[in-house]
Design an enzyme around this catalytic site. Structure first.
Site, PDB file in Angstrom:
ATOM      1  N   ASP A 104     -10.078   8.181  29.492  1.00  0.00           N
ATOM      2  CA  ASP A 104     -10.231   9.447  28.783  1.00  0.00           C
ATOM      3  C   ASP A 104      -9.411   9.455  27.493  1.00  0.00           C
ATOM      4  OD1 ASP A 104     -11.714  10.280  30.935  1.00  0.00           O
ATOM      5  OD2 ASP A 104     -10.046  11.328  31.897  1.00  0.00           O
TER       6      ASP A 104
HETATM    7  N1  URA Z   1      -9.573   8.668  35.940  1.00  0.00           N
HETATM    8  C1  URA Z   1      -9.480   9.712  35.094  1.00  0.00           C
HETATM    9  O1  URA Z   1      -9.504  10.854  35.510  1.00  0.00           O
HETATM   10  N2  URA Z   1      -9.362   9.459  33.781  1.00  0.00           N
HETATM   11  C2  URA Z   1      -9.311   8.207  33.268  1.00  0.00           C
HETATM   12  O2  URA Z   1      -9.185   8.044  32.056  1.00  0.00           O
HETATM   13  C3  URA Z   1      -9.394   7.135  34.159  1.00  0.00           C
HETATM   14  C4  URA Z   1      -9.536   7.392  35.494  1.00  0.00           C
END
Ligand code: URA
Length: 247
Positions: A104
């Site tokens: 993310d």
């Molecule tokens: N899980 C999440 O919630 N975000 C990420 O970036 C990776 C795994």
């Protein structure tokens, strides 16, 4: 496999395709000691010797980089709003690099960047169950109850519950600034569903305030890397990665 000379040089980061054409015209490139006829000349990466501005350039079909993704950049090749992970790479003249999987915008940590499509496909295939380890800070007190729930698998609004995940509680302390309790945890998941870690904690009524990926299969984030930095994978790391994608 024969390649056009301009592609060979552009792939190896000598410049963009049009820059490379100029270099060839300006006689800054030699193939087997001879000035090439033009950018379209075919070269055999296994046999021909290419010299660019006096330096030998060996062709690498696939390249592999460990990138420490910082917060605020997207795991994509292009984006209208945010810098992409490729904006950090000097090798981006090589047009075929891409990040393997996504973190993310506000997640940091280990991201593999390569142009090896088959390897990426294998590492991401859900049936391969490549383990990914995340370090996270969670608002509130994470307890043994959550450890059990994570180990059983959680409903996060998908067709199936998540696979069992290993949750380790590292610490729980009061943050002096905000006066809130923060738990530090490490979580190993065998899948890569969208926002999976955050959604797993939401499913038990908790909120992730910081998330960092520290490993993917056999690959561990190099402690010498700072956010935004990257390095080539070692031969050993590449071999281990390929093995983990096969099982
Ligand atoms: N899980 C999440 O919630 N975000 C990420 O970036 C990776 C795994």
């Amino acid at each position: 496999m024969l390649l056009r000379l301009d592609k060979y040089l552009a792939d190896m980061g000598a410049g963009t395709r049009s820059e490379v054409k100029q270099y060839i015209r300006k006689k800054q490139v030699l193939v087997n000691g001879i000035f090439p006829k033009g950018p379209e000349q075919k070269v055999d990466p296994c046999k021909d010797q290419v010299l660019f501005q006096g330096t030998p350039i060996t062709y690498e079909k696939y390249e592999y980089f460990m990138f420490y993704k910082p917060q605020g950049c997207v795991s994509a090749v292009t984006d209208q709003r945010y810098p992409t992970v490729l904006d950090f790479m000097k090798e981006k003249n090589r047009k075929d690099l891409f990040p393997v999987g996504r973190l993310d915008l506000d997640t940091e940590g280990l991201l593999l960047i390569t142009n090896d499509g088959p390897l990426a496909h294998n590492l991401l295939a859900p049936r391969k169950h490549v383990p990914k380890i995340y370090y996270a800070k969670i608002a509130g007190n994470v307890s043994e109850k959550e450890v059990e729930l994570f180990a059983e698998g959680l409903e996060i609004g998908e067709k199936h519950p998540t696979l069992p995940a290993e949750l380790k509680i590292l610490s729980c302390k009061e943050e002096p600034i905000q006066n809130t309790w923060i738990s530090e945890i490490e979580l190993t998941i065998m899948e890569g569903k969208f926002h999976q870690v955050k959604r797993m904690f939401e499913a038990v009524g908790k909120h992730v305030v910081y998330l960092k990926r520290i490993s993917m299969g056999p690959l561990k984030l190099d402690e010498l890397l700072q956010p935004g930095e990257y390095r080539k994978l070692t031969d050993k790391e590449i071999q281990l990665l390929k093995e983990s994608g096969q099982c």
